[in-house]
Scaffold this motif. Structure first.
Motif, short mmCIF file in Angstrom:
data_model
loop_
_atom_site.label_atom_id
_atom_site.label_comp_id
_atom_site.label_asym_id
_atom_site.label_seq_id
_atom_site.Cartn_x
_atom_site.Cartn_y
_atom_site.Cartn_z
N LYS A 257 28.89 138.20 -39.53
CA LYS A 257 28.86 139.59 -39.08
C LYS A 257 28.95 139.68 -37.57
CE LYS A 257 26.29 141.31 -43.07
NZ LYS A 257 25.04 142.01 -43.53
N LYS A 258 28.38 138.69 -36.90
CA LYS A 258 28.48 138.62 -35.44
C LYS A 258 28.53 137.16 -35.03
CE LYS A 258 23.48 139.34 -34.70
NZ LYS A 258 23.12 139.44 -36.12
N LEU A 259 29.08 136.92 -33.84
CA LEU A 259 29.34 135.55 -33.40
C LEU A 259 28.05 134.73 -33.33
CD1 LEU A 259 31.81 133.90 -32.57
CD2 LEU A 259 31.35 134.51 -30.19
N SER A 260 26.97 135.36 -32.96
CA SER A 260 25.70 134.63 -32.80
C SER A 260 25.15 134.14 -34.13
CB SER A 260 24.67 135.52 -32.10
OG SER A 260 24.45 136.72 -32.85
N ASP A 261 25.70 134.60 -35.24
CA ASP A 261 25.23 134.14 -36.56
C ASP A 261 25.73 132.72 -36.87
OD1 ASP A 261 23.93 136.51 -37.02
OD2 ASP A 261 25.57 137.39 -38.19
N ILE A 262 26.73 132.25 -36.14
CA ILE A 262 27.32 130.94 -36.42
C ILE A 262 26.46 129.85 -35.80
CG2 ILE A 262 29.34 129.48 -36.02
CD1 ILE A 262 31.00 132.06 -36.05
N PRO A 263 26.03 128.88 -36.60
CA PRO A 263 25.16 127.81 -36.08
C PRO A 263 25.79 127.09 -34.90
CG PRO A 263 25.28 127.70 -38.48
CD PRO A 263 26.32 128.71 -38.04
N ASN A 264 24.98 126.88 -33.85
CA ASN A 264 25.33 126.09 -32.67
C ASN A 264 26.43 126.70 -31.81
OD1 ASN A 264 24.52 123.93 -34.96
ND2 ASN A 264 23.85 123.19 -32.96
N VAL A 265 26.79 127.97 -32.05
CA VAL A 265 27.86 128.56 -31.24
C VAL A 265 27.48 128.64 -29.77
CG1 VAL A 265 27.20 131.00 -31.42
CG2 VAL A 265 29.64 130.36 -31.31
N GLY A 266 26.19 128.61 -29.49
CA GLY A 266 25.73 128.65 -28.10
C GLY A 266 26.12 127.42 -27.31
N SER A 267 26.51 126.34 -28.01
CA SER A 267 26.92 125.12 -27.30
C SER A 267 28.33 125.25 -26.72
CB SER A 267 26.87 123.92 -28.25
OG SER A 267 27.83 124.05 -29.29
N VAL A 268 29.07 126.28 -27.13
CA VAL A 268 30.42 126.52 -26.61
C VAL A 268 30.33 127.35 -25.35
CG1 VAL A 268 32.67 127.54 -27.13
CG2 VAL A 268 31.37 126.39 -28.94
N ALA A 269 31.12 127.01 -24.35
CA ALA A 269 31.10 127.75 -23.09
C ALA A 269 31.30 129.25 -23.34
CB ALA A 269 32.19 127.23 -22.15
N ARG A 270 30.51 130.07 -22.64
CA ARG A 270 30.53 131.51 -22.88
C ARG A 270 31.94 132.09 -22.71
NH1 ARG A 270 26.50 135.09 -23.03
NH2 ARG A 270 25.03 133.50 -22.29
#
Length: 511
Positions: A257-270
């Motif tokens: 539903k939103k990008l932040s729901d994907i596991p570990n997406v924070g490891s990708v450069a903003r």
């Protein structure tokens, strides 16, 4: 200028290597890469990118955004100074889809050329595809499949078979272009993507073959997958997913539903995250269209393809893995001549039909021999650990992750036989390869340990101490001038090698 010495067998040549730089003005980023020289095994000495987003609005406005242009020109000014500091006289400057398609693209080129003091080549879609193909040729051996280079403005697709370009095309499916065209509404993108792919009937030739994924967005997807499964080897080149695994990864973006729901997406450069959903969708639609066997990610793209095109034919024909290993041994080992002697010495071990090896396994054995002494300067207690880290994460081309792990384990076992400082890391790597690969790594590591006990890392000794297989024995023959090298430690190491190959050890002082 680097003094460079290359030795292969009896042939020796010394050349002066001039650094060469590539400035790549892409639709999303502007990047400078400086390589040590234009050779088969490229070594970057400087790499910097600025995410400018030149192609962010080209599809809807037809123009480059003024803020993006300002950032890009500032990057070019900085890159010119960096090139001067690094004494780079040969700089190739290329621009791709955004500048090619924008109505004010020529104005940007004019100002960029003034800042750089040299011409900028605006690549046609056809040439961009050809350079992408050459990038795959630079990074892989026996390449066979379809390669796709996804940028911010376009997608280049090429059909390759054993370094021969069969088909090529460029499509307006870059991540930023899709965001612009759809108004950042991803539900509008599948029809656009499918319509563009339908114009290339030859994509069906990808069925059952490899799809080579090139470009920062797809590399970010691969990194995300590595983080999700806690993959122990953080190397992008040659990272491999089955078609099913790749589809599962891509579907995370479609279902979230939103990008932040994907596991570990924070490891990708903003700055890269906004294009991930569109890049994942393009990859998903490609896989469904082509039905490839596997997806292999490549860090070699148009920049490396550009350098490949500058190489003479004899240099293009060199093995990229062995070229790198030979160069690295020249720089880091005590003797590259000795490294080549190890290749010949270990040939005798695998002369036994029971130990028959494939051509690829032989090639990897040679690479392990060439790398066997690169950690000699480290403290003895940490040579195994440091060698594993260095080799497993080195900038190798022409090898997949299975081969890379084999090389790291072989050199690890050359330094350590059991529990050591690097054992935990080597155990994680071992879990990724077959029992056959693990056994071969132990055999070659044991052979290297025994050989170095004889040669002390110096050339001219082990060529005189041949190995033979005789009636269930592995026989090491030592000539009288070196008879004193025989001793407890050599016998212990040689016994380990003999046991691993299923033979009894025998050391013979021969006249």
């Amino acid at each position: 200028m680097t003094r460079w010495k290359e030795i292969s067998g009896a042939n020796e040549r010394t050349t002066e290597m001039e650094p060469i730089g590539v400035i790549d003005i892409g639709s999303n980023s502007v990047r400078l890469v400086v390589y040590e020289g234009a050779v088969r095994a490229l070594t970057p000495v400087f790499n910097e990118k600025v995410l400018c987003g030149l192609g962010r609005s080209v599809a809807t406005t037809g123009s480059l955004g003024p803020e993006s242009v300002e950032r890009a020109l500032e990057a070019l000014a900085r890159f010119r100074v960096i090139a001067h500091i690094l004494s780079v006289k040969n700089i190739q400057v290329i621009a791709t889809a955004a500048v090619r398609d924008a109505k004010d693209g020529q104005d940007f080129i004019d100002e960029g050329e003034r800042i750089l003091g040299q011409p900028i080549e605006v690549l046609s879609g056809e040439k961009e595809a050809r350079l992408a193909a050459q990038g795959i040729m630079m990074g892989f051996v026996d390449d066979d499949g379809i390669a796709g280079d996804l940028g911010g403005g376009s997608l280049e697709l090429v059909d390759l078979a054993r370094d021969r370009l069969k088909e090529a095309a460029t499509l307006p499916l870059g991540g930023l272009r899709l965001i612009d065209t759809t108004g950042n509404k991803i539900e509008r993108a599948p029809a656009i993507i499918d319509g563009a792919l339908a114009s290339l009937p030859w994509l069906s030739n990808g069925s059952g073959r490899t799809f080579y994924a090139v470009g920062g967005t797809w590399r970010a997807l691969a990194k995300l997958h590595m983080d999700q499964i806690r993959y122990p080897l953080h190397v992008m080149q040659g990272y491999k997913l089955s078609a099913r695994e790749a589809l599962d990864l891509c579907e995370q973006f479609r279902k979230a539903k939103k990008l932040s729901d994907i596991p570990n997406v924070g490891s990708v450069a903003r700055a890269r995250r906004e294009v991930l959903p569109f890049g994942a969708l393009v990859l998903e639609r490609l896989i469904k269209q082509m039905q490839p066997r596997q997806i292999v990610f490549s860090v070699f793209g148009i920049r490396e393809g550009l350098i490949y095109g500058l190489l003479p034919p004899h240099e293009q024909m060199r093995d990229p893995l062995l070229s790198f290993c030979e160069d690295y041994a020249t720089l880091r080992a005590r003797s590259v001549e000795h490294a080549w002697e190890l290749c010949r010495w270990t040939d005798r071990i695998f002369a036994d039909p029971a130990l028959e090896e494939t051509q690829e396994e032989r090639r990897l054995r040679y690479a392990a021999c060439l790398l066997s002494d690169v950690g000699w300067r480290a403290h003895p207690d940490y040579r195994g650990e440091q060698s594993v880290n260095t080799i497993a994460h080195a900038g190798l081309g022409g090898v997949d992750h299975q081969g890379r792990i084999f090389l790291a384990l072989s050199v690890f076992h050359r330094h350590e036989t059991s529990d050591g400082n690097g054992e935990q890391l080597s155990e994680r790597l071992r879990s990724l390869v077959s029992k056959r690969v693990q056994r071969r790594a132990r055999i070659i590591g044991a052979a290297l340990r025994a050989a170095h006990m004889l040669s002390i890392g110096m050339a001219g000794i082990i060529d005189q101490t041949p190995l033979t297989h005789e009636d269930g024995m592995l026989v090491l023959s030592i000539p009288p001038p070196y008879a004193a090298l025989d001793g407890e430690r050599l016998r212990r190491r040689f016994a380990v090698l003999a046991e691993l190959v299923g033979k009894k050890p025998k050391i013979r002082i021969s006249g």
